[in-house]
Motif scaffolding. Structure first.
Motif, short mmCIF file in Angstrom:
data_model
loop_
_atom_site.label_atom_id
_atom_site.label_comp_id
_atom_site.label_asym_id
_atom_site.label_seq_id
_atom_site.Cartn_x
_atom_site.Cartn_y
_atom_site.Cartn_z
N LYS A 17 47.04 40.31 -6.47
CA LYS A 17 47.03 40.28 -4.77
C LYS A 17 46.94 38.96 -4.23
O LYS A 17 47.73 38.62 -3.56
N SER A 18 46.03 38.24 -4.79
CA SER A 18 45.65 36.74 -4.30
C SER A 18 46.92 35.90 -4.35
O SER A 18 47.48 35.24 -3.32
N THR A 19 47.65 35.98 -5.55
CA THR A 19 48.84 35.25 -6.03
C THR A 19 49.89 35.69 -4.79
O THR A 19 50.56 34.97 -4.45
N ALA A 21 49.86 37.28 -2.02
CA ALA A 21 49.48 37.17 -0.61
C ALA A 21 49.94 35.67 -0.12
O ALA A 21 50.59 35.27 0.50
N LYS A 22 49.72 34.59 -1.00
CA LYS A 22 49.95 33.36 -0.97
C LYS A 22 51.50 33.26 -0.89
O LYS A 22 52.02 32.49 -0.31
N ARG A 39 41.57 36.87 3.85
CA ARG A 39 41.11 37.84 2.94
C ARG A 39 40.01 38.66 3.30
O ARG A 39 39.29 38.36 4.35
N CYS A 95 47.05 39.37 4.53
CA CYS A 95 45.52 39.60 4.20
C CYS A 95 45.41 40.16 2.93
O CYS A 95 46.01 41.23 2.69
N ASP A 96 44.72 39.66 1.93
CA ASP A 96 44.23 40.18 0.63
C ASP A 96 43.10 40.89 0.83
O ASP A 96 42.07 40.52 0.90
N ARG A 97 43.59 42.30 1.00
CA ARG A 97 42.74 43.61 1.06
C ARG A 97 42.35 43.61 2.58
O ARG A 97 42.22 42.71 3.32
N ARG A 150 40.84 36.47 -15.57
CA ARG A 150 40.56 35.89 -14.61
C ARG A 150 38.73 35.70 -14.34
O ARG A 150 38.39 34.60 -13.87
#
Length: 209
Positions: A17-19, A21-22, A39, A95-97, A150
């Motif tokens: 998700k974070s990857t 989102a960016k 986030r 937004c991440d989540r 991770r």
């Protein structure tokens, strides 16, 4: 008044998700779109403080209702001070989540219902909903492997819950996607990072700032 577009990334642990989102934010900015990348829990100083309370410490630190209230409080702060102002300026927010994570995670054990979680969202955040939500779907074994790489043995208090819990969370996300196909798109996250990004960008169809 909401003038911008609100995009959220959802899914279980280790789905990227974070990857992504960016990557979405970068793709939009290359096209000249003003983007705010954020986030949850977090995004503002107050919400980041609540994030620390939520994700650190022992599993028994909070009961599930307290946990849901803390997530709702962090989101209320986030919406009031960052998300709504950005949307009012006509910007895109990635937004991440967001609310669907609260729905998927906090309702698993049945102590608090999806309807109650949405009531908290209505009270705290004015029932703000994304224009489009992407659920990154990854086979369980792949998600576990990525999350382990991770975290390196140091999962947070929610990520460290057992496999049955996380399996139920992902089942909730898939159900949301089936129930709300206009808003929520299920994305195959087993593809390469670049292929997933291309699929996400393609599924921004029909959205306008």
């Amino acid at each position: 008044m909401i003038q911008g577009c609100f995009i959220t990334l959802e899914g279980g642990e280790g789905t990227g998700k974070s990857t992504q989102a960016k990557a979405i934010a970068d793709a939009l900015e290359k096209n000249g779109t003003k983007v705010v990348l954020t986030r949850e829990p977090g995004g503002t100083p107050g919400a980041e403080t609540i994030r620390e309370l939520l994700l650190t410490g022992a599993e028994e630190k909070w009961n599930i209702r307290t946990e849901a209230l803390l997530f709702a409080a962090a989101r209320a702060e986030h919406c009031a001070k960052l998300i709504r102002p950005a949307l009012a300026r006509g910007e895109w927010v990635v937004c991440d989540r967001f609310i669907d994570s609260s729905r998927a995670y906090q309702s698993v054990n049945g102590e608090i219902s999806d309807a109650e979680i949405m009531d908290l969202h209505r009270i705290g955040s004015g029932n703000l909903m994304p224009h489009r939500t992407f659920v990154l779907d990854l086979p369980e074994t792949d998600a576990l492997r990525r999350a382990a790489a991770r975290d390196r043995g140091e999962s947070d208090r929610i990520g460290g819950r057992d496999r049955d819990y996380h399996r139920a969370v992902m089942a909730n996300f898939r159900k949301f996607a089936a129930d709300e196909p206009d808003r929520i798109r299920l994305i195959d996250a087993s593809q390469s990072v670049e292929a997933v990004t291309a699929s996400l960008v393609q599924n921004l169809d029909g959205l306008k700032p």
